[in-house]
Design a protein around this motif. Structure first.
Motif, PDB file in Angstrom:
ATOM      1  N   GLU A   1       0.832  -1.201   0.000  1.00 49.48           N
ATOM      2  CA  GLU A   1       0.000   0.000   0.000  1.00 49.48           C
ATOM      3  C   GLU A   1       0.869   1.255   0.000  1.00 49.48           C
ATOM      4  O   GLU A   1       0.620   2.210  -0.759  1.00 49.48           O
ATOM      5  CB  GLU A   1      -0.925  -0.003   1.215  1.00 49.48           C
ATOM      6  N   LEU A   2       1.890   1.287   0.865  1.00 49.41           N
ATOM      7  CA  LEU A   2       2.766   2.454   0.940  1.00 49.41           C
ATOM      8  C   LEU A   2       3.559   2.633  -0.362  1.00 49.41           C
ATOM      9  O   LEU A   2       3.727   3.761  -0.838  1.00 49.41           O
ATOM     10  CB  LEU A   2       3.727   2.310   2.122  1.00 49.41           C
ATOM     11  N   LEU A   3       4.026   1.522  -0.928  1.00 47.55           N
ATOM     12  CA  LEU A   3       4.725   1.608  -2.211  1.00 47.55           C
ATOM     13  C   LEU A   3       3.803   2.131  -3.308  1.00 47.55           C
ATOM     14  O   LEU A   3       4.221   2.896  -4.184  1.00 47.55           O
ATOM     15  CB  LEU A   3       5.282   0.235  -2.598  1.00 47.55           C
ATOM     16  N   GLY A   4       2.536   1.698  -3.256  1.00 45.59           N
ATOM     17  CA  GLY A   4       1.558   2.206  -4.221  1.00 45.59           C
ATOM     18  C   GLY A   4       1.360   3.701  -4.091  1.00 45.59           C
ATOM     19  O   GLY A   4       1.304   4.426  -5.099  1.00 45.59           O
ATOM     20  N   LEU A   5       1.271   4.210  -2.839  1.00 44.96           N
ATOM     21  CA  LEU A   5       1.124   5.647  -2.620  1.00 44.96           C
ATOM     22  C   LEU A   5       2.333   6.413  -3.141  1.00 44.96           C
ATOM     23  O   LEU A   5       2.200   7.451  -3.796  1.00 44.96           O
ATOM     24  CB  LEU A   5       0.933   5.935  -1.121  1.00 44.96           C
TER      25      LEU A   5
ATOM     26  N   ALA B   1       4.365   5.449  -5.470  1.00 44.38           N
ATOM     27  CA  ALA B   1       4.350   5.388  -6.936  1.00 44.38           C
ATOM     28  C   ALA B   1       3.361   6.392  -7.516  1.00 44.38           C
ATOM     29  O   ALA B   1       3.649   7.062  -8.516  1.00 44.38           O
ATOM     30  CB  ALA B   1       3.995   3.968  -7.390  1.00 44.38           C
ATOM     31  N   ILE B   2       2.189   6.525  -6.881  1.00 42.77           N
ATOM     32  CA  ILE B   2       1.178   7.482  -7.363  1.00 42.77           C
ATOM     33  C   ILE B   2       1.718   8.906  -7.313  1.00 42.77           C
ATOM     34  O   ILE B   2       1.615   9.676  -8.279  1.00 42.77           O
ATOM     35  CB  ILE B   2      -0.115   7.358  -6.535  1.00 42.77           C
ATOM     36  N   PHE B   3       2.317   9.282  -6.160  1.00 43.97           N
ATOM     37  CA  PHE B   3       2.865  10.633  -6.033  1.00 43.97           C
ATOM     38  C   PHE B   3       4.013  10.850  -7.015  1.00 43.97           C
ATOM     39  O   PHE B   3       4.176  11.949  -7.569  1.00 43.97           O
ATOM     40  CB  PHE B   3       3.337  10.888  -4.599  1.00 43.97           C
ATOM     41  N   GLY B   4       4.811   9.811  -7.217  1.00 50.60           N
ATOM     42  CA  GLY B   4       5.908   9.926  -8.175  1.00 50.60           C
ATOM     43  C   GLY B   4       5.413  10.161  -9.591  1.00 50.60           C
ATOM     44  O   GLY B   4       5.938  11.020 -10.310  1.00 50.60           O
ATOM     45  N   VAL B   5       4.393   9.411  -9.988  1.00 48.63           N
ATOM     46  CA  VAL B   5       3.823   9.578 -11.330  1.00 48.63           C
ATOM     47  C   VAL B   5       3.195  10.959 -11.472  1.00 48.63           C
ATOM     48  O   VAL B   5       3.360  11.637 -12.508  1.00 48.63           O
ATOM     49  CB  VAL B   5       2.789   8.472 -11.608  1.00 48.63           C
ATOM     50  N   LEU B   6       2.474  11.414 -10.425  1.00 49.19           N
ATOM     51  CA  LEU B   6       1.861  12.743 -10.468  1.00 49.19           C
ATOM     52  C   LEU B   6       2.921  13.831 -10.627  1.00 49.19           C
ATOM     53  O   LEU B   6       2.726  14.798 -11.375  1.00 49.19           O
ATOM     54  CB  LEU B   6       1.044  12.986  -9.201  1.00 49.19           C
ATOM     55  N   TYR B   7       4.024  13.680  -9.908  1.00 49.46           N
ATOM     56  CA  TYR B   7       5.075  14.707  -9.969  1.00 49.46           C
ATOM     57  C   TYR B   7       5.760  14.725 -11.335  1.00 49.46           C
ATOM     58  O   TYR B   7       5.980  15.793 -11.915  1.00 49.46           O
ATOM     59  CB  TYR B   7       6.103  14.462  -8.867  1.00 49.46           C
ATOM     60  N   VAL B   8       6.076  13.544 -11.844  1.00 50.49           N
ATOM     61  CA  VAL B   8       6.799  13.462 -13.117  1.00 50.49           C
ATOM     62  C   VAL B   8       5.911  13.884 -14.290  1.00 50.49           C
ATOM     63  O   VAL B   8       6.350  14.597 -15.200  1.00 50.49           O
ATOM     64  CB  VAL B   8       7.347  12.035 -13.338  1.00 50.49           C
TER      65      VAL B   8
END
Length: 375
Positions: free
Chosen positions: A14-18, A20-27
């Protein structure tokens, strides 16, 4: 398959998913933010689209007409600010004189309470002014890029809105195909609730902008404060950013008042009127318009605003609360992520989970409003 994993593995995923989501949003924020903005605006325009379709208006025209209304609204805001900026430019000599007077008054006050004399203060101010000019020169190129990014953002919005409304049935079918048929009733309920919350929230914010501009700008205009309407519009728009926007709006209101007056009483008047309008907005008007459908606790609302701002700038700050509200709807209807819905929500257990084991379980419990105090 994930049900057979150890608890630590589940939480780690779950934490890795969060992350990853923030990383994708930022990039990919330049791609994703216009899509998210178009998604929320599309939901807000759905009632107009459905009304036109009931009146047998062709589908393409039923989509284009609401988009034109949005474009006219944005154009009206741009025209207003350009007009007000023109007024400020005309008043620049008077503004410069007022600012100089306020700086001299501040300098006299500092001289009385500290050992710094006028020459030292002027040298300090001159040095900081040079630093600001150098910073402005460095940021000039970046400003051009930002401005071009804004035009691209605005240019893509109507295209995305049109396509989302046109292909909404395909998007809905895609969502249902992600889940087993047994889960479709819950999915349907979540979709309807998401639409209802987003529509009530965004339409409520538009109403809020209108009445706050009329109240704040009108009262300040009656009192005789210069740039009253501009202060009202700026504060009403910034107030859409939860918690942080009101503070920025107060600061801008004070600065505009200081530049247009040689006295301090207008500043105190502006602050008093803003406080009065905010009290009416928070306690009487806004609860009746939006209601209590978006129940996000203050901690995660503030965190969401700052995270949204760091990831995607101003657009991320504006969209933070509706995005968190949608996530809470999804989490509340998913057994695996129900604890995240509890974390984001404002419903506090009546009894402490430390003392009563039943309040630790993933099931409905008696709750009280987050604004109430413990006995």
């Amino acid at each position: 398959m994930t049900n057979h994993l150890p608890l630590t593995a589940k939480r780690s995923l779950e934490l890795l998913g969060l992350i990853a989501i923030f990383g994708v949003l930022y990039v990919a924020k330049d791609i994703i933010m216009p899509v998210l903005m178009a998604f929320f605006i599309s939901i807000m325009l759905l009632p107009i689209y459905r009304f036109l379709r009931r009146k047998k208006v062709p589908e393409s025209l039923s989509i284009i007409l609401p988009i034109i209304l949005v474009a006219l609204f944005i154009g009206l805001i741009v025209w207003f600010f350009s007009n007000q900026i023109g007024i400020l430019v005309k008043d620049f000599p008077q503004i410069k004189s007022n600012v100089s007077q306020h700086i001299n008054s501040l300098s006299d006050w500092i001289s009385r309470i500290t050992h710094y004399n006028d020459k030292e203060q002027k040298a300090f101010i001159q040095g900081k002014s040079d630093d600001l000019m150098n910073m402005g020169t460095k940021l000039a190129g970046g400003a051009a890029l930002t401005l071009s990014g804004v035009f691209v953002f605005i240019g893509l919005l109507p295209i995305y809105i049109y396509l989302m409304l046109f292909y909404k049935d395909i998007l809905l079918r895609f969502i249902f195909m992600w889940f087993k048929p047994d889960h479709h009733p819950k999915v349907k309920e979540a979709i309807y609730e998401t639409e209802s919350i987003i529509k009530s929230y965004l339409i409520g914010l538009l109403i809020q902008i209108t009445y706050m501009t009329i109240l704040l700008g009108g009262i300040l205009m009656i009192i005789g404060i210069k740039h009253a309407l501009l202060i009202g519009v700026i504060f009403a728009i910034l107030n859409l950013i939860p918690y942080v926007g009101a503070l920025i709006g107060n600061i801008i209101g004070v600065l505009l008042t200081l530049t247009s007056s040689q006295e301090l009483w207008p500043v105190l008047t502006v602050l008093g009127v803003i406080a009065l309008v905010q009290f009416l907005d928070n306690n009487i008007l806004m609860p009746r318009i939006v209601g209590s459908k978006v129940k996000i606790n203050a901690l995660f609302a503030i965190l969401g605003v700052f995270i949204g701002g760091s990831v995607a700038g101003v657009s991320g700050m504006f969209l933070a609360l509706p995005i968190i509200a949608v996530l809470k709807i999804i989490f509340d209807r998913t057994e695996m992520f129900k604890q995240w819905g509890v974390l984001l929500g404002d419903e506090r257990p009546v009894k402490s989970p430390m003392s009563f084991p039943s309040f630790r379980k993933k099931k409905p419990v008696a709750v009280k409003e987050g604004t109430e105090k413990d006995d």
